[in-house]
Scaffold this active site. Structure first.
Site, PDB file in Angstrom:
ATOM      1  CB  SER A  76      -0.964  -0.046   1.191  1.00 11.38           C
ATOM      2  OG  SER A  76      -1.943   0.962   1.091  1.00 11.38           O
ATOM      3  CG  HIS A 102      -5.482  -0.095  -1.965  1.00 11.65           C
ATOM      4  ND1 HIS A 102      -5.789  -1.139  -1.101  1.00 11.65           N
ATOM      5  CD2 HIS A 102      -4.545   0.659  -1.344  1.00 11.65           C
ATOM      6  CE1 HIS A 102      -5.058  -1.004   0.004  1.00 11.65           C
ATOM      7  NE2 HIS A 102      -4.294   0.065  -0.126  1.00 11.65           N
ATOM      8  CD  GLU A 157      -7.828  -3.839  -1.847  1.00 14.14           C
ATOM      9  OE1 GLU A 157      -8.575  -4.820  -1.577  1.00 14.14           O
ATOM     10  OE2 GLU A 157      -8.104  -2.674  -1.509  1.00 14.14           O
TER      11      GLU A 157
END
Length: 289
Positions: A140, A182, A209
């Site tokens: 992330s 994401h 993800e």
């Protein structure tokens, strides 16, 4: 911005692999992505440091990754929590990195990684270990910070516009590219394209993800349950970015797009994807005349 003026990506300096994760990786099941990080870090003999600079909940994040890495057989997991920039000069943190065989950045806010770690003694130690062959991974925010110019924040599910995305200095582990994470889950194609046409990089990777790219020198491989979207703007013939106001829509012509699921590879030098051997199409049979 002039079209075609971007320099091509050359060979990367030999160094350790990178594992760049799109976020929300599996920590309860088979842990395909994190399992690959542990494997590259030395398996059960790995010595892993987890850097929690990006998160506002460092204790929880540290405990979470300690648990999953120990479940995968790692006996030596150490947490480096830099709450303030001065923490990045603490001798015991530097020693932990110098002894590490795997270095992992958690998610959170990528700007915090830059603020707390970049150009510190800790940063220098991390780069020395990476240059010596140690794997560096991030998820992330820990993925977003990998380029030299990173996405700081931006709108999801938006058409490409100048004001969709804010850019700033990244950590530079993988220069000359843009990373977004994401990706499919938050509909970020528009902001990745916007980022590419507004700054020098012309190759972008949108990572879903529970999916990662493993970068070894000039080649990367996709692992995980999702896909990686590759946007290659190097051959673009037109964009209108120089004539736009902030809230007006971008136009871009002749941009390449590749979608790469688990097992597929991409060469950073040739900018070409590679089909896994078992997936290669069977050539048609040529009938005799």
């Amino acid at each position: 911005m002039a079209i075609g003026g971007h320099p091509p990506m050359g060979d990367r300096t030999p160094q350790g692999p990178l594992i760049i994760i799109g976020g929300a990786e599996d920590k309860e099941g088979n842990c395909t992505v994190l399992r690959e990080f542990v494997r590259l870090a030395g398996g059960t003999k790995a010595r892993i440091v987890v850097l929690t600079a990006a998160t506002s909940m460092p204790r929880e994040a540290g405990d979470d990754y300690t648990r999953v890495f120990e479940r995968l057989g790692v006996e030596d997991v150490r947490i480096i929590d830099t709450e303030i920039r001065d923490d990045a000069d603490k001798p015991h943190f530097i020693e932990d990195v110098q002894q590490a065989s795997g270095i992992f950045f958690t998610g959170g806010d990528q700007a915090r990684i830059i603020e707390l770690i970049k150009e510190t003694t800790l940063d220098k130690a991390i780069r020395q270990r990476h240059a010596a062959g140690v794997v560096v991974g991030g998820t992330s925010a820990g993925a977003a910070m990998m380029p030299d110019i990173m996405i700081i924040e931006g709108e999801s599910k938006a058409s490409p516009r100048v004001d969709v995305v804010d850019m700033g200095p990244g950590m530079g582990f993988l220069p000359g590219i843009v990373i977004d994470q994401h990706f499919a889950q938050r509909g970020r194609l528009g902001r990745l394209v916007s980022a590419l046409v507004q700054q020098p990089a012309n190759l972008g990777f949108g990572i879903d993800e529970d999916t990662a790219i493993i970068v070894n020198e000039d080649e990367l491989e996709v692992v995980g349950s999702g896909s990686v979207t590759v946007v290659d703007e190097s051959g673009a013939t037109y964009n209108n970015v120089e004539h736009l106001l902030a809230d007006e829509h971008l136009a871009v012509h002749n941009v390449k797009l590749h979608i790469l699921p688990h097992g597929f590879r991409f060469n950073l030098k040739t900018r070409q994807p590679t089909v896994p051997q078992e997936e290669k199409p069977i050539p048609p049979v040529v009938q005799p005349v």
